[in-house]
Design a protein around this motif. Sequence first.
Motif, PDB file in Angstrom:
ATOM      1  N   LEU A  36      -4.329  -1.432 -16.622  1.00 29.89           N
ATOM      2  CA  LEU A  36      -4.185  -0.809 -17.841  1.00 29.89           C
ATOM      3  C   LEU A  36      -2.993  -1.885 -18.533  1.00 29.89           C
ATOM      4  CD1 LEU A  36      -4.323   1.423 -20.064  1.00 29.89           C
ATOM      5  CD2 LEU A  36      -2.759   2.410 -18.735  1.00 29.89           C
ATOM      6  N   ALA A  37      -1.955  -2.158 -17.965  1.00 30.88           N
ATOM      7  CA  ALA A  37      -1.003  -2.817 -18.452  1.00 30.88           C
ATOM      8  C   ALA A  37      -1.780  -4.275 -18.950  1.00 30.88           C
ATOM      9  CB  ALA A  37      -0.040  -3.154 -17.656  1.00 30.88           C
ATOM     10  N   GLU A  38      -2.319  -4.872 -18.034  1.00 34.32           N
ATOM     11  CA  GLU A  38      -2.956  -6.119 -18.506  1.00 34.32           C
ATOM     12  C   GLU A  38      -3.803  -5.970 -19.889  1.00 34.32           C
ATOM     13  OE1 GLU A  38      -5.875  -9.482 -16.706  1.00 34.32           O
ATOM     14  OE2 GLU A  38      -4.725  -8.344 -15.200  1.00 34.32           O
ATOM     15  N   ALA A  39      -4.678  -4.792 -19.813  1.00 34.46           N
ATOM     16  CA  ALA A  39      -5.593  -4.740 -20.857  1.00 34.46           C
ATOM     17  C   ALA A  39      -4.758  -4.613 -22.173  1.00 34.46           C
ATOM     18  CB  ALA A  39      -6.631  -3.523 -20.658  1.00 34.46           C
ATOM     19  N   LEU A  40      -3.773  -3.813 -22.061  1.00 34.16           N
ATOM     20  CA  LEU A  40      -2.635  -3.439 -23.141  1.00 34.16           C
ATOM     21  C   LEU A  40      -1.958  -4.795 -23.637  1.00 34.16           C
ATOM     22  CD1 LEU A  40      -1.743   0.100 -22.443  1.00 34.16           C
ATOM     23  CD2 LEU A  40      -3.353  -0.472 -23.895  1.00 34.16           C
ATOM     24  N   ARG A  41      -1.939  -5.634 -22.714  1.00 36.79           N
ATOM     25  CA  ARG A  41      -0.922  -6.767 -22.863  1.00 36.79           C
ATOM     26  C   ARG A  41       0.483  -6.385 -22.876  1.00 36.79           C
ATOM     27  NH1 ARG A  41      -4.255 -10.854 -26.522  1.00 36.79           N
ATOM     28  NH2 ARG A  41      -6.114 -10.775 -25.954  1.00 36.79           N
ATOM     29  N   VAL A  42       0.838  -5.536 -22.182  1.00 35.70           N
ATOM     30  CA  VAL A  42       2.516  -5.153 -22.158  1.00 35.70           C
ATOM     31  C   VAL A  42       2.541  -5.124 -20.466  1.00 35.70           C
ATOM     32  CG1 VAL A  42       2.138  -3.591 -24.005  1.00 35.70           C
ATOM     33  CG2 VAL A  42       1.588  -2.466 -21.568  1.00 35.70           C
ATOM     34  N   ASP A  43       4.115  -5.137 -20.365  1.00 37.57           N
ATOM     35  CA  ASP A  43       4.507  -5.107 -18.716  1.00 37.57           C
ATOM     36  C   ASP A  43       4.180  -3.694 -18.410  1.00 37.57           C
ATOM     37  OD1 ASP A  43       6.917  -3.470 -19.271  1.00 37.57           O
ATOM     38  OD2 ASP A  43       7.902  -4.955 -20.381  1.00 37.57           O
ATOM     39  N   ALA A  44       4.392  -3.646 -17.017  1.00 36.17           N
ATOM     40  CA  ALA A  44       4.101  -2.445 -16.294  1.00 36.17           C
ATOM     41  C   ALA A  44       4.942  -1.282 -16.584  1.00 36.17           C
ATOM     42  CB  ALA A  44       4.161  -2.925 -14.836  1.00 36.17           C
ATOM     43  N   SER A  45       6.448  -1.744 -16.945  1.00 30.09           N
ATOM     44  CA  SER A  45       6.942  -0.537 -17.275  1.00 30.09           C
ATOM     45  C   SER A  45       6.714   0.272 -18.383  1.00 30.09           C
ATOM     46  CB  SER A  45       8.766  -0.840 -17.296  1.00 30.09           C
ATOM     47  OG  SER A  45       8.952  -1.749 -18.417  1.00 30.09           O
ATOM     48  N   THR A  46       6.194  -0.647 -19.526  1.00 31.43           N
ATOM     49  CA  THR A  46       5.772  -0.163 -20.900  1.00 31.43           C
ATOM     50  C   THR A  46       4.548   0.757 -20.692  1.00 31.43           C
ATOM     51  OG1 THR A  46       6.951  -2.056 -21.944  1.00 31.43           O
ATOM     52  CG2 THR A  46       5.060  -0.855 -23.155  1.00 31.43           C
ATOM     53  N   ALA A  47       3.734   0.229 -20.058  1.00 34.28           N
ATOM     54  CA  ALA A  47       2.473   1.001 -19.504  1.00 34.28           C
ATOM     55  C   ALA A  47       2.609   2.401 -18.867  1.00 34.28           C
ATOM     56  CB  ALA A  47       1.357   0.341 -18.815  1.00 34.28           C
ATOM     57  N   THR A  48       3.786   2.184 -18.282  1.00 30.36           N
ATOM     58  CA  THR A  48       4.089   3.384 -17.325  1.00 30.36           C
ATOM     59  C   THR A  48       4.808   4.370 -18.456  1.00 30.36           C
ATOM     60  OG1 THR A  48       4.389   2.234 -15.222  1.00 30.36           O
ATOM     61  CG2 THR A  48       5.686   4.415 -15.621  1.00 30.36           C
ATOM     62  N   ARG A  49       5.440   4.112 -19.186  1.00 30.98           N
ATOM     63  CA  ARG A  49       6.169   5.213 -20.233  1.00 30.98           C
ATOM     64  C   ARG A  49       5.054   5.515 -21.091  1.00 30.98           C
ATOM     65  NH1 ARG A  49      10.289   1.155 -20.154  1.00 30.98           N
ATOM     66  NH2 ARG A  49       9.251   0.221 -22.017  1.00 30.98           N
ATOM     67  N   THR A  50       3.960   4.667 -21.698  1.00 30.76           N
ATOM     68  CA  THR A  50       3.014   5.579 -22.257  1.00 30.76           C
ATOM     69  C   THR A  50       2.099   6.451 -21.592  1.00 30.76           C
ATOM     70  OG1 THR A  50       2.965   3.394 -23.501  1.00 30.76           O
ATOM     71  CG2 THR A  50       0.909   4.586 -23.704  1.00 30.76           C
ATOM     72  N   VAL A  51       1.683   6.098 -20.371  1.00 30.39           N
ATOM     73  CA  VAL A  51       1.184   6.887 -19.408  1.00 30.39           C
ATOM     74  C   VAL A  51       2.016   8.141 -19.289  1.00 30.39           C
ATOM     75  CG1 VAL A  51       0.142   7.364 -17.203  1.00 30.39           C
ATOM     76  CG2 VAL A  51      -0.261   5.124 -18.418  1.00 30.39           C
ATOM     77  N   ASP A  52       3.056   8.133 -19.168  1.00 31.51           N
ATOM     78  CA  ASP A  52       4.027   9.341 -18.807  1.00 31.51           C
ATOM     79  C   ASP A  52       3.886  10.472 -19.978  1.00 31.51           C
ATOM     80  OD1 ASP A  52       5.133   8.226 -16.348  1.00 31.51           O
ATOM     81  OD2 ASP A  52       6.772   7.648 -17.148  1.00 31.51           O
ATOM     82  N   ARG A  53       3.918   9.709 -21.319  1.00 33.09           N
ATOM     83  CA  ARG A  53       3.819  10.650 -22.251  1.00 33.09           C
ATOM     84  C   ARG A  53       2.431  11.275 -22.491  1.00 33.09           C
ATOM     85  NH1 ARG A  53       6.385   6.225 -24.838  1.00 33.09           N
ATOM     86  NH2 ARG A  53       4.510   5.650 -25.897  1.00 33.09           N
ATOM     87  N   LEU A  54       1.255  10.495 -21.942  1.00 25.85           N
ATOM     88  CA  LEU A  54      -0.225  11.105 -22.285  1.00 25.85           C
ATOM     89  C   LEU A  54      -0.276  12.044 -21.218  1.00 25.85           C
ATOM     90  CD1 LEU A  54      -1.720   7.610 -22.916  1.00 25.85           C
ATOM     91  CD2 LEU A  54      -1.596   9.655 -24.711  1.00 25.85           C
ATOM     92  N   VAL A  55       0.295  11.692 -19.824  1.00 26.69           N
ATOM     93  CA  VAL A  55       0.002  12.762 -18.793  1.00 26.69           C
ATOM     94  C   VAL A  55       0.927  14.133 -19.153  1.00 26.69           C
ATOM     95  CG1 VAL A  55       0.923  13.257 -16.452  1.00 26.69           C
ATOM     96  CG2 VAL A  55      -0.143  10.927 -16.903  1.00 26.69           C
ATOM     97  N   GLU A  56       2.080  13.920 -19.798  1.00 27.86           N
ATOM     98  CA  GLU A  56       2.644  14.998 -20.148  1.00 27.86           C
ATOM     99  C   GLU A  56       1.867  15.988 -21.218  1.00 27.86           C
ATOM    100  OE1 GLU A  56       6.925  15.822 -22.757  1.00 27.86           O
ATOM    101  OE2 GLU A  56       6.791  14.415 -20.834  1.00 27.86           O
ATOM    102  N   ALA A  57       1.197  15.165 -22.145  1.00 28.71           N
ATOM    103  CA  ALA A  57       0.505  15.806 -23.167  1.00 28.71           C
ATOM    104  C   ALA A  57      -0.911  16.243 -22.607  1.00 28.71           C
ATOM    105  CB  ALA A  57       0.139  14.958 -24.167  1.00 28.71           C
TER     106      ALA A  57
END
Length: 176
Positions: free
Chosen positions: A84-105
């Motif tokens: 996911l991080a690679e596909a989004l072209r972001v580092d792992a921590s950025t992908a994790t923060r995005t996923v955290d918000r989506l999981v919470e939602a």
Amino acid sequence: MVPVSATSSPPARSRRSVERPPRAAGPVLDPDSPEARIGVAWRELRRGASMQSMRDRLYGDLLDPAQVDALDVVQAGARRMSELAEALRVDASTATRTVDRLVEAGLLRRTSAPDDGRVVVVELTAAGRRLHERLSKRRRTMLLTVLEGFEPAERAQLADLLERLVRGVDRYVSQL
């Protein structure tokens, strides 16, 4: 008046004097040049008022563009966080923060990879799938409306040129 010798240093500037801003690095572009026009268009696409209005209409208060991008990637099937991080072209921590918000939602769920329980995999929930489909329909409608003034051949040419632009940006970034 005391003469200033050729070897003395120039007089110190008063703090009240206004200094000119440093000249921009690189060549100065003619505002009518294609490069300058592309730069203005890029800025408008990125930050223009109409783009903010379009983002508001597409996503409302539901999600930010990074979250929608994550849903786009995951809608094709469960993804490892690294993928996911690679596909989004972001580092792992950025992908994790995005996923955290989506999981919470309630739009994504985390599970363990079937082949390696240590690896985290994310997938859409039923609510995430419904929301993604709704947002995708809005985007398709918007895009088709925006492109109404383009002939089919122009659309194909625009797609080719935009893909080349993305490759050019990738090439530039890889050299930094």
